[in-house]
Design a protein around this motif. Structure first.
Motif, short mmCIF file in Angstrom:
data_model
loop_
_atom_site.label_atom_id
_atom_site.label_comp_id
_atom_site.label_asym_id
_atom_site.label_seq_id
_atom_site.Cartn_x
_atom_site.Cartn_y
_atom_site.Cartn_z
N ILE A 51 10.58 -21.52 -0.77
CA ILE A 51 10.06 -20.37 -1.51
C ILE A 51 9.39 -19.35 -0.60
O ILE A 51 8.92 -18.32 -1.08
CB ILE A 51 9.07 -20.81 -2.60
CG1 ILE A 51 7.81 -21.43 -1.98
CG2 ILE A 51 9.71 -21.80 -3.57
CD1 ILE A 51 6.71 -21.72 -2.99
N GLY A 52 9.32 -19.60 0.69
CA GLY A 52 8.54 -18.78 1.61
C GLY A 52 9.16 -17.42 1.88
O GLY A 52 10.15 -17.32 2.62
N ASN A 53 8.59 -16.36 1.29
CA ASN A 53 9.00 -14.98 1.54
C ASN A 53 10.50 -14.77 1.33
O ASN A 53 11.19 -14.14 2.12
CB ASN A 53 8.60 -14.55 2.96
CG ASN A 53 8.41 -13.05 3.07
OD1 ASN A 53 8.02 -12.38 2.12
ND2 ASN A 53 8.68 -12.51 4.25
N ARG A 54 11.00 -15.31 0.20
CA ARG A 54 12.42 -15.24 -0.10
C ARG A 54 12.62 -15.25 -1.61
O ARG A 54 11.70 -15.57 -2.37
CB ARG A 54 13.16 -16.41 0.53
CG ARG A 54 12.79 -17.75 -0.08
CD ARG A 54 13.33 -18.94 0.68
NE ARG A 54 14.76 -18.87 0.87
CZ ARG A 54 15.46 -19.75 1.59
NH1 ARG A 54 14.84 -20.74 2.20
NH2 ARG A 54 16.77 -19.64 1.72
N GLU A 121 11.79 -12.44 -6.84
CA GLU A 121 12.46 -11.62 -5.83
C GLU A 121 11.46 -11.19 -4.76
O GLU A 121 10.40 -10.65 -5.09
CB GLU A 121 13.09 -10.37 -6.47
CG GLU A 121 14.29 -10.64 -7.33
CD GLU A 121 14.99 -9.37 -7.78
OE1 GLU A 121 14.48 -8.27 -7.47
OE2 GLU A 121 16.04 -9.48 -8.42
N ALA A 122 11.80 -11.42 -3.50
CA ALA A 122 11.00 -10.95 -2.37
C ALA A 122 11.53 -9.58 -1.96
O ALA A 122 12.69 -9.44 -1.58
CB ALA A 122 11.10 -11.93 -1.21
N LEU A 123 10.68 -8.57 -2.04
CA LEU A 123 11.11 -7.18 -1.89
C LEU A 123 10.91 -6.61 -0.49
O LEU A 123 11.36 -5.52 -0.20
CB LEU A 123 10.35 -6.30 -2.90
CG LEU A 123 10.46 -6.74 -4.35
CD1 LEU A 123 9.57 -5.88 -5.23
CD2 LEU A 123 11.90 -6.69 -4.83
N GLY A 124 10.22 -7.35 0.37
CA GLY A 124 9.88 -6.85 1.69
C GLY A 124 8.43 -6.44 1.77
O GLY A 124 7.79 -6.16 0.75
N ARG A 125 7.89 -6.42 2.99
CA ARG A 125 6.49 -6.07 3.23
C ARG A 125 5.56 -6.95 2.39
O ARG A 125 4.55 -6.51 1.88
CB ARG A 125 6.23 -4.58 2.96
CG ARG A 125 7.08 -3.65 3.82
CD ARG A 125 6.76 -2.20 3.58
NE ARG A 125 5.38 -1.90 3.96
CZ ARG A 125 4.99 -1.62 5.21
NH1 ARG A 125 5.86 -1.61 6.19
NH2 ARG A 125 3.71 -1.35 5.45
N ARG A 126 5.95 -8.22 2.24
CA ARG A 126 5.19 -9.25 1.53
C ARG A 126 5.00 -8.92 0.04
O ARG A 126 4.15 -9.50 -0.61
CB ARG A 126 3.83 -9.48 2.19
CG ARG A 126 3.88 -9.99 3.61
CD ARG A 126 4.47 -11.38 3.72
NE ARG A 126 3.85 -12.31 2.79
CZ ARG A 126 2.64 -12.83 2.95
NH1 ARG A 126 1.92 -12.50 4.01
NH2 ARG A 126 2.15 -13.68 2.06
N ARG A 127 5.79 -8.00 -0.50
CA ARG A 127 5.72 -7.71 -1.93
C ARG A 127 6.75 -8.57 -2.66
O ARG A 127 7.81 -8.90 -2.13
CB ARG A 127 6.01 -6.22 -2.20
CG ARG A 127 4.97 -5.27 -1.63
CD ARG A 127 5.35 -3.82 -1.86
NE ARG A 127 6.62 -3.51 -1.22
CZ ARG A 127 7.76 -3.28 -1.87
NH1 ARG A 127 7.80 -3.31 -3.19
NH2 ARG A 127 8.86 -2.99 -1.19
N GLY A 128 6.41 -8.91 -3.92
CA GLY A 128 7.34 -9.68 -4.71
C GLY A 128 7.19 -9.37 -6.18
O GLY A 128 6.21 -8.74 -6.61
N ASP A 143 7.43 -8.40 -13.29
CA ASP A 143 6.04 -8.05 -13.03
C ASP A 143 5.71 -8.39 -11.59
O ASP A 143 6.35 -9.25 -10.97
CB ASP A 143 5.11 -8.82 -13.98
CG ASP A 143 3.77 -8.13 -14.18
OD1 ASP A 143 3.47 -7.18 -13.42
OD2 ASP A 143 3.03 -8.53 -15.09
N GLU A 144 4.73 -7.69 -11.04
CA GLU A 144 4.37 -7.90 -9.64
C GLU A 144 3.81 -9.30 -9.43
O GLU A 144 2.94 -9.76 -10.18
CB GLU A 144 3.33 -6.88 -9.19
CG GLU A 144 2.94 -7.07 -7.72
CD GLU A 144 1.82 -6.13 -7.27
OE1 GLU A 144 1.51 -6.14 -6.07
OE2 GLU A 144 1.27 -5.42 -8.13
#
Length: 203
Positions: A51-54, A121-128, A143-144
């Protein structure tokens, strides 16, 4: 060239450097893991790479009764993680982004054989972002859920309860470990692509 001095000395955030591992140490590519209930906590070294940043989807299959409630699965602890549970008949998720809390509220859960999923969904720049899906029907709104989780938590996967240091202290204060009163069949984690700004995503 991999392993060159330029690779070693190149810039990037601490998180990017932490995750920029050589190929033989990188998390597995897209994969599907099935976990069964009534066992010990699955170690974080197994769960964190999934699940790490993906992108990922976690699905719990269970038989639900009218008065049943409790934790379907929990990953992580008070440091960071997530917990999917049924409270007052409603599917809910608490996401602990290393102290930044988000709550998703799903639909009421009818009696019978059910399937509840968290899609992330991992969107990049640690956003999901994430959403809940019950029985593969209409999902909730995205939702964020930020920042994305990595390996900063100490506990792995619990099925049917949240052992030791809880993901959500408020939930623990209301219910303790909040053991699910129905029957959980299994929990499946499907790992998807890495966040687009990770070196893994670039091949």
């Amino acid at each position: 060239m991999a392993g060159s001095p330029c690779d070693i000395l190149r810039g990037g955030t601490p998180a990017e450097k932490f995750l920029d591992l050589p190929p033989h140490q990188r998390p597995p590519a897209e994969s599907r893991w099935r976990f069964l209930p009534n066992g010990q906590t699955v170690h974080r070294s197994v769960v964190a790479p999934l699940i790490g940043n993906r992108n990922f989807t976690i699905v719990a299959r269970f038989r639900h009764g009218a008065s049943d409630g409790g934790v379907l699965f929990a990953i992580g602890d008070v440091t960071g993680g997530l917990v999917l549970y049924i409270e007052d008949g409603v599917l809910r998720l608490t996401y602990n982004g290393f102290g930044r809390f988000h709550t998703l509220v799903g639909p009421p859960v009818p009696e019978g054989e059910r399937s509840a999923a968290l899609e992330f969904e991992a969107l990049g720049r640690r956003r999901g972002r994430g959403r809940l899906v019950l029985d593969s029907l209409d999902p909730s709104e995205w939702d964020e859920l930020s920042p994305t989780l990595m390996g900063g938590f100490h506990e792995g996967l619990d099925i049917g309860l949240d052992r030791r240091a809880p993901v959500d202290w408020g939930l623990w204060e209301r219910h303790g470990i909040f053991r699910y009163r129905g029957t959980i069949r299994d929990v499946v984690i499907e790992s998807g692509p890495f966040a687009p700004d990770m070196s893994f995503a670039r091949g």
